[in-house]
Design a protein around this motif. Structure first.
Motif, PDB file in Angstrom:
ATOM      1  N   GLU A  86       0.863  -1.182   0.000  1.00 49.88           N
ATOM      2  CA  GLU A  86       0.000   0.000   0.000  1.00 49.88           C
ATOM      3  C   GLU A  86       0.898   1.229   0.000  1.00 49.88           C
ATOM      4  O   GLU A  86       2.095   1.130   0.314  1.00 49.88           O
ATOM      5  CB  GLU A  86      -0.949  -0.017   1.199  1.00 49.88           C
ATOM      6  CG  GLU A  86      -0.301   0.091   2.566  1.00 49.88           C
ATOM      7  CD  GLU A  86      -0.195   1.538   3.031  1.00 49.88           C
ATOM      8  OE1 GLU A  86      -1.202   2.253   2.936  1.00 49.88           O
ATOM      9  OE2 GLU A  86       0.892   1.935   3.480  1.00 49.88           O
ATOM     10  N   THR A  88       0.577   4.455   1.583  1.00 55.78           N
ATOM     11  CA  THR A  88       0.630   5.510   2.593  1.00 55.78           C
ATOM     12  C   THR A  88       1.889   5.429   3.460  1.00 55.78           C
ATOM     13  O   THR A  88       2.577   6.444   3.670  1.00 55.78           O
ATOM     14  CB  THR A  88      -0.627   5.448   3.485  1.00 55.78           C
ATOM     15  OG1 THR A  88      -1.759   5.419   2.618  1.00 55.78           O
ATOM     16  CG2 THR A  88      -0.724   6.643   4.405  1.00 55.78           C
ATOM     17  N   GLU A 119      -3.265 -11.933  -2.066  1.00 51.35           N
ATOM     18  CA  GLU A 119      -4.675 -12.158  -1.759  1.00 51.35           C
ATOM     19  C   GLU A 119      -5.192 -13.266  -2.661  1.00 51.35           C
ATOM     20  O   GLU A 119      -4.580 -13.587  -3.676  1.00 51.35           O
ATOM     21  CB  GLU A 119      -5.473 -10.892  -2.057  1.00 51.35           C
ATOM     22  CG  GLU A 119      -5.165  -9.745  -1.134  1.00 51.35           C
ATOM     23  CD  GLU A 119      -6.160  -8.598  -1.315  1.00 51.35           C
ATOM     24  OE1 GLU A 119      -7.184  -8.609  -0.627  1.00 51.35           O
ATOM     25  OE2 GLU A 119      -5.896  -7.705  -2.136  1.00 51.35           O
ATOM     26  N   TYR A 126      -6.422  -8.579  -7.375  1.00 51.73           N
ATOM     27  CA  TYR A 126      -5.214  -9.123  -7.989  1.00 51.73           C
ATOM     28  C   TYR A 126      -4.051  -9.080  -6.998  1.00 51.73           C
ATOM     29  O   TYR A 126      -4.108  -8.374  -6.004  1.00 51.73           O
ATOM     30  CB  TYR A 126      -4.871  -8.323  -9.256  1.00 51.73           C
ATOM     31  CG  TYR A 126      -6.079  -8.128 -10.132  1.00 51.73           C
ATOM     32  CD1 TYR A 126      -6.641  -9.219 -10.805  1.00 51.73           C
ATOM     33  CD2 TYR A 126      -6.715  -6.898 -10.225  1.00 51.73           C
ATOM     34  CE1 TYR A 126      -7.787  -9.076 -11.570  1.00 51.73           C
ATOM     35  CE2 TYR A 126      -7.866  -6.741 -10.985  1.00 51.73           C
ATOM     36  CZ  TYR A 126      -8.396  -7.829 -11.646  1.00 51.73           C
ATOM     37  OH  TYR A 126      -9.535  -7.690 -12.388  1.00 51.73           O
ATOM     38  N   GLU A 135      -1.717  11.960  -0.475  1.00 51.63           N
ATOM     39  CA  GLU A 135      -1.522  12.092   0.969  1.00 51.63           C
ATOM     40  C   GLU A 135      -1.297  13.581   1.256  1.00 51.63           C
ATOM     41  O   GLU A 135      -0.443  14.209   0.632  1.00 51.63           O
ATOM     42  CB  GLU A 135      -0.301  11.286   1.451  1.00 51.63           C
ATOM     43  CG  GLU A 135      -0.203   9.841   0.960  1.00 51.63           C
ATOM     44  CD  GLU A 135      -1.325   8.919   1.455  1.00 51.63           C
ATOM     45  OE1 GLU A 135      -2.085   9.295   2.373  1.00 51.63           O
ATOM     46  OE2 GLU A 135      -1.462   7.806   0.889  1.00 51.63           O
ATOM     47  N   ARG A 262     -12.048  -0.280   7.561  1.00 53.42           N
ATOM     48  CA  ARG A 262     -10.903  -0.346   6.646  1.00 53.42           C
ATOM     49  C   ARG A 262      -9.754  -1.170   7.214  1.00 53.42           C
ATOM     50  O   ARG A 262      -9.688  -1.434   8.398  1.00 53.42           O
ATOM     51  CB  ARG A 262     -10.472   1.043   6.184  1.00 53.42           C
ATOM     52  CG  ARG A 262     -11.645   1.744   5.474  1.00 53.42           C
ATOM     53  CD  ARG A 262     -11.324   2.908   4.602  1.00 53.42           C
ATOM     54  NE  ARG A 262     -10.030   2.951   4.033  1.00 53.42           N
ATOM     55  CZ  ARG A 262      -9.673   2.383   2.880  1.00 53.42           C
ATOM     56  NH1 ARG A 262     -10.553   1.719   2.170  1.00 53.42           N
ATOM     57  NH2 ARG A 262      -8.444   2.500   2.438  1.00 53.42           N
ATOM     58  N   TYR A 267      -5.479   4.181  10.747  1.00 53.68           N
ATOM     59  CA  TYR A 267      -6.563   5.159  10.627  1.00 53.68           C
ATOM     60  C   TYR A 267      -7.040   5.705  11.967  1.00 53.68           C
ATOM     61  O   TYR A 267      -7.136   4.977  12.963  1.00 53.68           O
ATOM     62  CB  TYR A 267      -7.758   4.553   9.880  1.00 53.68           C
ATOM     63  CG  TYR A 267      -7.510   4.397   8.398  1.00 53.68           C
ATOM     64  CD1 TYR A 267      -7.201   5.501   7.605  1.00 53.68           C
ATOM     65  CD2 TYR A 267      -7.579   3.152   7.787  1.00 53.68           C
ATOM     66  CE1 TYR A 267      -6.964   5.368   6.252  1.00 53.68           C
ATOM     67  CE2 TYR A 267      -7.348   3.007   6.431  1.00 53.68           C
ATOM     68  CZ  TYR A 267      -7.039   4.116   5.666  1.00 53.68           C
ATOM     69  OH  TYR A 267      -6.812   3.977   4.319  1.00 53.68           O
ATOM     70  N   ALA A 284     -15.182  -1.639  -4.042  1.00 50.98           N
ATOM     71  CA  ALA A 284     -14.535  -0.369  -3.683  1.00 50.98           C
ATOM     72  C   ALA A 284     -13.608   0.079  -4.809  1.00 50.98           C
ATOM     73  O   ALA A 284     -12.698  -0.644  -5.196  1.00 50.98           O
ATOM     74  CB  ALA A 284     -13.755  -0.518  -2.393  1.00 50.98           C
TER      75      ALA A 284
HETATM   76  P1  HAM Z   1      -7.035   0.265   0.089  1.00 53.39           P
HETATM   77  O1  HAM Z   1      -8.496   0.456   0.331  1.00 53.39           O
HETATM   78  O2  HAM Z   1      -6.418  -0.969   0.591  1.00 53.39           O
HETATM   79  O3  HAM Z   1      -6.332   1.561   0.690  1.00 53.39           O
HETATM   80  O4  HAM Z   1      -6.746   0.340  -1.448  1.00 53.39           O
HETATM   81  C1  HAM Z   1      -7.208   1.420  -2.236  1.00 53.39           C
HETATM   82  C2  HAM Z   1      -7.947   0.907  -3.464  1.00 53.39           C
HETATM   83  O5  HAM Z   1      -7.084   0.024  -4.188  1.00 53.39           O
HETATM   84  C3  HAM Z   1      -9.170   0.059  -3.155  1.00 53.39           C
HETATM   85  O6  HAM Z   1     -10.313   0.871  -2.948  1.00 53.39           O
HETATM   86  C4  HAM Z   1      -9.298  -0.751  -4.439  1.00 53.39           C
HETATM   87  O7  HAM Z   1      -9.924   0.011  -5.448  1.00 53.39           O
HETATM   88  C5  HAM Z   1      -7.855  -0.968  -4.830  1.00 53.39           C
HETATM   89  N1  HAM Z   1      -7.377  -2.309  -4.425  1.00 53.39           N
HETATM   90  C6  HAM Z   1      -6.989  -2.709  -3.189  1.00 53.39           C
HETATM   91  N2  HAM Z   1      -6.585  -3.993  -3.203  1.00 53.39           N
HETATM   92  C7  HAM Z   1      -6.725  -4.433  -4.468  1.00 53.39           C
HETATM   93  C8  HAM Z   1      -6.460  -5.683  -5.127  1.00 53.39           C
HETATM   94  N3  HAM Z   1      -5.970  -6.724  -4.480  1.00 53.39           N
HETATM   95  N4  HAM Z   1      -6.718  -5.755  -6.466  1.00 53.39           N
HETATM   96  C9  HAM Z   1      -7.200  -4.686  -7.144  1.00 53.39           C
HETATM   97  N5  HAM Z   1      -7.454  -3.483  -6.576  1.00 53.39           N
HETATM   98  C10 HAM Z   1      -7.221  -3.356  -5.255  1.00 53.39           C
HETATM   99  C11 HAM Z   1      -4.995   1.775   0.709  1.00 53.39           C
HETATM  100  O8  HAM Z   1      -4.197   1.111   0.130  1.00 53.39           O
HETATM  101  C12 HAM Z   1      -4.606   3.011   1.504  1.00 53.39           C
HETATM  102  N6  HAM Z   1      -3.148   3.194   1.389  1.00 53.39           N
HETATM  103  C13 HAM Z   1      -5.355   4.223   1.021  1.00 53.39           C
HETATM  104  C14 HAM Z   1      -5.017   5.457   1.793  1.00 53.39           C
HETATM  105  C15 HAM Z   1      -4.193   6.443   1.411  1.00 53.39           C
HETATM  106  N7  HAM Z   1      -5.442   5.774   3.001  1.00 53.39           N
HETATM  107  C16 HAM Z   1      -4.925   6.911   3.381  1.00 53.39           C
HETATM  108  N8  HAM Z   1      -4.141   7.325   2.419  1.00 53.39           N
END
Ligand code: HAM
Length: 420
Positions: A86, A88, A119, A126, A135, A262, A267, A284
């Motif tokens: 991720e 952040t 996953e 994916y 950010e 989340r 958070y 999402a």
């Molecule tokens: P997250 O909700 O884990 O947040 O990921 C953000 C977006 O990435 C999700 O809403 C989804 O659209 C996409 N996503 C997550 N996992 C997958 C996956 N395995 N395959 C495809 N798409 C995926 C974060 O990662 C936090 N860093 C967001 C954040 C930034 N919060 C604060 N600042």
């Protein structure tokens, strides 16, 4: 070499983006980049891997991401490294490392990067996915939360993502959590008999994580559990009300959702998620929230922050079947004569320099085959220069849709095409 001759394939859970989808992605990234520029965000690029510690401390040991989804490996000197799951924690690590708290605050940073999570693959989920994210670090103002939510909502709506919904929750502050934890544990202890060892371990570590469990037994135990939203401290309640009011003033619709916790431990206060009803279980398209303790957790001074990440593959899936604006080529240059070919690239390059999307034949086709090529590329016009045109100092400009043709003097060609 063993296995020679076997057809190679991309690893399970990863995917190739082929050109038709690649064009949609370009549109998504362009829209995001323009919106970031309008909101005074600057780009940041961090390494694809970090020291594992950044995610362990940043994301938290009770999360699925850290417990079972990280691609962690030792390098040749025995250091533990992890492919970024991720965005952040790495950006906050860079904020701390480079003393960015000395810059005018909030520091607003955006990124476009691949994320890696082990996953179970399914549609929209994916093992490598791409996010654009933002950010904003160094302000606790609830209006910053509102601006960040509006920024992501504006990008998604501008792209035409159908069936968008915004869910809004709050994780409260430390006081909220300290008061809520015993209430949640009391609720769970009365129902712990039906839970497996994994769920019990989470209960001990961070019972909030059980809110996002898919396990039917856990869901049953969580039914009617006390939520953070019902137990916000006065400060957290005030923050939440200011965010709601800010969204209402911008005319942004939302649903309050007490079950939205989340998947990351960093958070605090505001959390949010945008979903599209065109997607299945993985609905999402983007989400984020506030993380007021993360900078300190990674060794920096107190500096509250808020941000989001949006999944490019999910947005692409949600846009499937929606009309795509633009696309195709502005013109196709056909020079079906070997003697004239030396002038071909100089002309095509002049057209491109004037901002036109332009293609030509680089295989020695016949004129007929060139026209088929132009049509298959979606060219709006063909520019034909054969010996007859050359003699008269003109180009034949053909409208590929109507078949209408017009002779345009060569000296005026670039201006005429660029102006039309
Ligand atoms: P997250 O909700 O884990 O947040 O990921 C953000 C977006 O990435 C999700 O809403 C989804 O659209 C996409 N996503 C997550 N996992 C997958 C996956 N395995 N395959 C495809 N798409 C995926 C974060 O990662 C936090 N860093 C967001 C954040 C930034 N919060 C604060 N600042």
């Amino acid at each position: 070499m063993s296995g020679a001759g076997r057809r190679a394939a991309a690893p399970r859970g990863t995917r190739d983006v082929l050109p038709a989808e690649g064009r949609v992605r370009e549109r998504i990234v362009d829209a995001a980049r323009e919106a970031f520029a309008r909101h005074a965000y600057a780009p940041i690029v961090t390494p694809t891997f970090e020291e594992t510690e950044v995610f362990v401390r940043g994301v938290g040991t009770s999360t699925d991401v850290v417990r079972k989804e990280m691609y962690t490996f030792e390098d040749r000197s025995g250091r533990s490294l992890t492919l970024r799951p991720e965005g952040t924690a790495p950006v906050v690590r860079a904020f701390v490392e480079h003393g960015m708290h000395k810059l005018p605050l909030p520091v607003k940073l955006w990124y476009l990067a691949p994320m890696f999570r082990y996953e179970a693959p399914q549609s929209g989920r994916y093992r490598e996915h791409w996010q654009f994210g933002a950010e904003a670090i160094g302000s606790a103002d609830p209006l910053l939360d509102v601006e960040v939510i509006a920024l992501l909502g504006g990008i998604l709506a501008g792209l035409g993502v159908p069936g968008l919904r915004l869910r809004l929750g709050s994780m409260g502050d430390a006081e909220t959590r300290a008061a809520h934890r015993p209430l949640l544990l009391e609720h769970l202890e009365a129902r712990a008999a039906g839970l497996d060892e994994d769920a019990r371990a989470r209960m001990r570590d961070n019972p909030l994580r059980l809110f996002d469990s898919k396990d039917p037994a856990v869901r049953e135990a969580m039914a009617g559990a006390p939520t953070l939203l019902e137990h916000l401290s006065p400060r957290a309640r005030e923050h939440h009300e200011r965010v709601r009011e800010g969204l209402e003033r911008l005319g942004i619709g939302y649903e309050e959702d007490a079950s939205l916790v989340r998947g990351f431990d960093y958070y605090t206060m505001t959390v949010f998620e945008f979903t599209s009803d065109r997607l299945g279980a993985q609905s999402a398209v983007g989400g984020g929230g506030r993380y007021d303790g993360l900078v300190e957790a990674l060794g920096g001074p107190p500096a509250p922050g808020v941000g989001f990440g949006a999944g490019i593959e999910r947005i692409t899936l949600a846009l499937e079947g929606e009309p795509a604006p633009g696309g195709g080529l502005d013109c196709y240059v056909a020079v079906p004569d070997d003697a004239l070919r030396p002038g071909l690239l100089p002309l095509v390059e002049r057209l491109r320099a004037a901002g036109l999307r332009c293609e030509t034949d680089l295989r020695g086709r016949s004129l007929k085959a060139m026209m088929r090529h132009a049509a298959s590329l979606g060219a709006r016009r063909a520019v034909i220069i054969g010996p007859r045109e050359e003699e008269q100092g003109v180009a034949t400009v053909r409208d590929m849709r109507t078949g209408e043709q017009e002779a345009v003097p060569l000296g005026e060609l670039v201006d005429r095409l660029a102006g039309a």
